[in-house]
Design a protein around this motif. Structure first.
Motif, PDB file in Angstrom:
ATOM      1  N   ARG A 221      10.876  -2.006   8.608  1.00  0.00           N
ATOM      2  CA  ARG A 221      10.650  -2.554   9.951  1.00  0.00           C
ATOM      3  C   ARG A 221       9.582  -3.627   9.865  1.00  0.00           C
TER       4      ARG A 221
ATOM      5  N   GLU B  84       6.684  -5.132  11.511  1.00  0.00           N
ATOM      6  CA  GLU B  84       5.746  -4.744  12.562  1.00  0.00           C
ATOM      7  C   GLU B  84       5.196  -5.963  13.293  1.00  0.00           C
TER       8      GLU B  84
ATOM      9  N   THR C   7       6.684  -2.120   7.482  1.00  0.00           N
ATOM     10  CA  THR C   7       6.540  -0.742   7.040  1.00  0.00           C
ATOM     11  C   THR C   7       7.897  -0.229   6.573  1.00  0.00           C
ATOM     12  N   GLY C   8       7.877   0.875   5.858  1.00  0.00           N
ATOM     13  CA  GLY C   8       9.075   1.499   5.321  1.00  0.00           C
ATOM     14  C   GLY C   8       8.868   1.801   3.855  1.00  0.00           C
ATOM     15  N   LYS C   9       9.851   2.386   3.233  1.00  0.00           N
ATOM     16  CA  LYS C   9       9.794   2.717   1.809  1.00  0.00           C
ATOM     17  C   LYS C   9      10.232   1.490   1.013  1.00  0.00           C
TER      18      LYS C   9
ATOM     19  N   SER D 296       3.666  -8.370   8.509  1.00  0.00           N
ATOM     20  CA  SER D 296       3.411  -6.965   8.193  1.00  0.00           C
ATOM     21  C   SER D 296       4.702  -6.191   8.394  1.00  0.00           C
TER      22      SER D 296
ATOM     23  N   GLU E 284       0.842  -1.193   0.000  1.00  0.00           N
ATOM     24  CA  GLU E 284       0.000   0.000   0.000  1.00  0.00           C
ATOM     25  C   GLU E 284       0.878   1.245   0.000  1.00  0.00           C
TER      26      GLU E 284
ATOM     27  N   LYS F 225       4.516   1.923   1.267  1.00  0.00           N
ATOM     28  CA  LYS F 225       4.884   2.127   2.670  1.00  0.00           C
ATOM     29  C   LYS F 225       4.479   0.975   3.579  1.00  0.00           C
ATOM     30  N   ASN F 226       3.368   0.330   3.296  1.00  0.00           N
ATOM     31  CA  ASN F 226       2.877  -0.775   4.120  1.00  0.00           C
ATOM     32  C   ASN F 226       2.889  -2.048   3.298  1.00  0.00           C
TER      33      ASN F 226
ATOM     34  N   ASN G  75       2.061  -6.253   3.417  1.00  0.00           N
ATOM     35  CA  ASN G  75       1.442  -7.396   4.084  1.00  0.00           C
ATOM     36  C   ASN G  75       1.657  -8.617   3.202  1.00  0.00           C
TER      37      ASN G  75
END
Length: 90
Positions: free
Chosen positions: A52, A54, A66-68, A64, A14, A17-18, A20
Motif C-alpha cells: 500500500r 501510504e 507498507t506491506g511485505k 512511503s 525497515e 514492512k516499511n 521509504n
C-alpha cells in the motif's frame, strides 16, 4: 514539479514492512503485489504482498509504502544504453 525533487535517491526498508523512497518522479502503476515507479535513477519495481502506498509527495519526490517487501529492482534503461541489439551491431 521535478525541479524540487532532490538529486539523490535513498531507499530505506525497515523490517521488510516499511518502505521509504526519495527521488520518485511518478507512480506509474500499483496494486497489492507490485508498485512501478519512475525515479531519478530509472524505473523501479517493488514486489511484495499487501503493498500500500501510504503517502507520495509530488513536490519533494518522497514516497512511503507498507506491506511485505520481497524485491526492489531497478530496470535498465535500454534507450540510454542503446540496448542489446544496438551494442551488438556497432
Amino acid at each position: 514539479m521535478e525541479e524540487n525533487i532532490a538529486s539523490v535517491q535513498n531507499v530505506i526498508i525497515e523490517n521488510r514492512k516499511n518502505l521509504n523512497i526519495s527521488g520518485v518522479k511518478e507512480v506509474a502503476s500499483f496494486d497489492d503485489e507490485t508498485i512501478l515507479l519512475d525515479t531519478l535513477l530509472g524505473q523501479m519495481t517493488i514486489k511484495g504482498d499487501n503493498l500500500r502506498i501510504e503517502s507520495f509527495n509530488t513536490t519533494t519526490g518522497d514516497l512511503s509504502a507498507t506491506g511485505k517487501v520481497h524485491a526492489v529492482v531497478y530496470m535498465s534503461d535500454a534507450r540510454s544504453s542503446g540496448g542489446f541489439w544496438s551494442r551488438l551491431f556497432r
